[in-house]
Every structure is written in structure tokens, then in C-alpha cells.
Design a protein around this motif. Sequence first.
Motif, PDB file in Angstrom:
ATOM      1  N   PHE A   1      26.132 -58.215 -33.535  1.00 32.44           N
ATOM      2  CA  PHE A   1      25.485 -58.714 -32.324  1.00 32.44           C
ATOM      3  C   PHE A   1      24.891 -57.507 -31.603  1.00 32.44           C
ATOM      4  CE2 PHE A   1      25.421 -59.587 -27.770  1.00 32.44           C
ATOM      5  CZ  PHE A   1      24.670 -60.756 -27.767  1.00 32.44           C
ATOM      6  N   ILE A   2      23.631 -57.640 -31.194  1.00 35.70           N
ATOM      7  CA  ILE A   2      22.957 -56.533 -30.501  1.00 35.70           C
ATOM      8  C   ILE A   2      22.825 -56.873 -29.020  1.00 35.70           C
ATOM      9  CG2 ILE A   2      20.885 -55.082 -30.416  1.00 35.70           C
ATOM     10  CD1 ILE A   2      21.832 -54.895 -33.189  1.00 35.70           C
ATOM     11  N   PHE A   3      23.364 -56.022 -28.163  1.00 35.78           N
ATOM     12  CA  PHE A   3      23.234 -56.224 -26.719  1.00 35.78           C
ATOM     13  C   PHE A   3      21.853 -55.772 -26.252  1.00 35.78           C
ATOM     14  CE2 PHE A   3      27.799 -56.224 -27.205  1.00 35.78           C
ATOM     15  CZ  PHE A   3      28.226 -57.150 -26.259  1.00 35.78           C
ATOM     16  N   LYS A   4      21.213 -56.626 -25.452  1.00 37.38           N
ATOM     17  CA  LYS A   4      19.926 -56.232 -24.856  1.00 37.38           C
ATOM     18  C   LYS A   4      20.157 -55.256 -23.715  1.00 37.38           C
ATOM     19  CE  LYS A   4      17.106 -60.445 -25.075  1.00 37.38           C
ATOM     20  NZ  LYS A   4      16.563 -61.467 -24.190  1.00 37.38           N
ATOM     21  N   TYR A   5      21.275 -55.437 -23.007  1.00 40.28           N
ATOM     22  CA  TYR A   5      21.564 -54.611 -21.830  1.00 40.28           C
ATOM     23  C   TYR A   5      22.959 -54.005 -21.954  1.00 40.28           C
ATOM     24  CZ  TYR A   5      17.444 -56.985 -20.215  1.00 40.28           C
ATOM     25  OH  TYR A   5      16.165 -57.469 -20.139  1.00 40.28           O
ATOM     26  N   PRO A   6      23.068 -52.935 -22.756  1.00 41.91           N
ATOM     27  CA  PRO A   6      24.387 -52.323 -22.951  1.00 41.91           C
ATOM     28  C   PRO A   6      24.842 -51.459 -21.780  1.00 41.91           C
ATOM     29  CG  PRO A   6      22.725 -51.208 -24.293  1.00 41.91           C
ATOM     30  CD  PRO A   6      22.029 -52.353 -23.637  1.00 41.91           C
ATOM     31  N   ASP A   7      23.874 -50.998 -20.944  1.00 47.64           N
ATOM     32  CA  ASP A   7      24.222 -50.093 -19.838  1.00 47.64           C
ATOM     33  C   ASP A   7      23.939 -50.751 -18.495  1.00 47.64           C
ATOM     34  OD1 ASP A   7      24.928 -47.664 -21.332  1.00 47.64           O
ATOM     35  OD2 ASP A   7      22.851 -47.876 -22.039  1.00 47.64           O
ATOM     36  N   LEU A   8      24.801 -50.459 -17.524  1.00 44.81           N
ATOM     37  CA  LEU A   8      24.682 -51.127 -16.228  1.00 44.81           C
ATOM     38  C   LEU A   8      23.356 -50.855 -15.496  1.00 44.81           C
ATOM     39  CD1 LEU A   8      26.118 -53.017 -14.233  1.00 44.81           C
ATOM     40  CD2 LEU A   8      26.960 -50.975 -13.082  1.00 44.81           C
TER      41      LEU A   8
END
Length: 308
Positions: A291-298
Motif C-alpha cells: 500500500f502506498i501512502f499519498k501523504y506519509p508526512d504531516l
Amino acid sequence: MSQHSSLNKSILITGGSGLIGKLLTAAFLEKGYQVSHLSRKPGNNPQVKTYLWNIAKNEIDEHCIDGIDTIVHLAGAGIADKRWTAERKRELIESRTKSIGLIYKLIKSRPNKVSAVVSASGVGYYSDSGDELMHEESPPNSDFMAQCCIAWEHAVDEGKSLSLRIVKFRTGVVLDKKGGALSQMALPVKFGVGAAFGNGRQWIPWIHWQDMIGMYLFGIDNIHLTGVYNMVAPNPVTNKQFMRAMAKQLFRPLWPLKVPAFVFKLLLGEMSIIVLGSTKVSAQKIENERFIFKYPDLPGALKQIYGS
Ligand SMILES: NC(=O)c1ccc[n+]([C@@H]2O[C@H](COP(=O)([O-])OP(=O)(O)OC[C@H]3O[C@@H](n4cnc5c(N)ncnc54)[C@H](OP(=O)(O)O)[C@@H]3O)[C@@H](O)[C@H]2O)c1
């Protein structure tokens, strides 16, 4: 290799009128899936058929599972909506457990083609667990939040005896401008009086709303997925880092003072654990499934949400 199920899904969402339910409904409809809701009140979305239930009275519209292949179980009384009296605690648990139990009873008694239940759970399973990184196999905590999540997951797991595929998402704080925890945390910052809570070192497990949708779709479409997955971004932050990032994004100051823990304890009682508890949660298991996160950083997540 991941196996994808057939394209046309027919999904029944419990609690589909809430924050997550509304977002999922729109996303599922956009994908061409059929969506219906199971709710305590009639719905107002012409694209969605709403069936009614009354959990306390064990009442459920028996047609709600007709033609359904996937159930998304979100229903539950709001964790932070009211003080945790003994009665409220029972409601918090039973709205999540008796509800899915009613559906399983119906599945047993009526011909149907339901094959999967994808359910919310919470990172409250780990509750206040300091700086330790919590994985899906980490032991649960013992406070009320944990007890609630254990009972919830246990009730959902009863579906295994009906040969259903079960996926449970231990959800962190879903970040969305329209509601939930973010709008409450943003409010003092917007007024220029933002400050960290307690000692500010408590970890906040968060996820951008688009990644939350992405994970539900991933869990529904990849039929080899089963069991529990943490639903959090891969880069958790502390409360202080969170408030600082929000102040920066909103071009407001962040006060160097911290709102002392006793204020929350006085105002919220046992419920203050939601604000003061530290929960550092790993996203490794779902990432291992590619699964690839679109928004991994806050900062990137907040930038998308507040649109600058
Ligand atoms: N949002 C988050 O950050 C977050 C984080 C962790 C876990 N979760 C969990 O994910 C699920 C969905 O979250 P959400 O933010 O969308 O919650 P929400 O906005 O509070 O919506 C939950 C829905 O559950 C139904 N509901 C409320 N009280 C109920 C009761 N006493 N009995 C039966 N149904 C009831 C309502 O639907 P009807 O009015 O249509 O019946 C409501 O719209 C919840 O179980 C929540 O605990 C959310």
C-alpha cells in the motif's frame, strides 16, 4: 501477488452518515460501486439506499443484505462526544458489538452473498503506550479504550465462523478539514492561542483522509487481505510537533506554554486519555502489502488539507 475481486461491488456501510462514512460513500460511488447505508435514521442521499436498524431493540431491516457482497462496519457512538459514565461506556461498546452481531444473525438466517466485512477499530487498542512502536501483534492495553476496541474486534471476528473474510483497521486520527479531531485541534491555533497539550511529548497516530479512503479500497479490493491492519501514516509525530506543524501551515504563532495535563483531566476525566495518551503506531504491515501512502508526512498532509 495480490488478487483483485470483481469490479462491481455492492457495499453496505453501517454508520455511513458519519465523517468516515460520508467520505467512503463518495469514493465508492465514484468507483461505480453500489452503496447502501444501515442507519438509525432515514438518509438524504438519492444515490444511496438507507435501511434502518435499532440496535437496542434488536431491530434490523432484513433486506439490508440483499445483493450485498461487502459490509463496511463503521457504526458506533462517538468516543469523545459525551463523558464516560458507566452507561455511556456500555453504549460505546454495544453500538459497535451488538450492531455487527445483529448483522451476523441476519446473515445466518437469510440467503445472501456477503463475503467480506471490513471494519473500523481504533488505535485505542494500544491506548497510552509511551514511546514504544506498536505493531498489530503488540498486546492491547487494559484501560477502557482498549477494552472497547478488544470487544469490537472480537464481535467482528465472529464473522469468521460464517466463512467471511474479515479485515479490521485500527484507525488513528483521521485528518479532514470538515470535522473530527483536526478541526477541534485547529481552532485554538486559528485564534492565535495554539499550544501543545500536557507535556507535548505524547505520540499522535494520524492519517490523511485520502489515505484512509485508499486503505478501505485496498482492503475491499484485495481479497487476500485479512486480519488486522493499523490505519496510520508511516511517520507519527508528537503532540508538540503536530501543533507546531499546524501553526506553521496556518501562519499562526504557537505559544511556548503547554496546556497543563490537569486542565484536561479536570474537564474530561477518564476521557482525557484521548488527548494526553501517547500512542506510537507502525504502518509497516500495510506497507508490506505494497500500500502506498499519498501523504506519509504531516506537513504535506496539512498542506493538502488547508490548501496552500
Ligand atoms: N474519525 C476518526 O478519526 C476515527 C479514528 C479511530 C476510529 N474511528 C472509528 O471509525 C468509525 C467511524 O468514524 P467516524 O469518524 O465516521 O464516526 P462518526 O462521524 O461519529 O460516525 C459514526 C456513525 O455511527 C452511527 N452511530 C452513532 N451513534 C450510534 C449508536 N449509538 N448506535 C449505532 N450507530 C451509531 C451514526 O450513523 P447513523 O446516525 O446513520 O446511525 C454515525 O454517523 C467509528 O466507529 C469510530 O470510532 C474513527
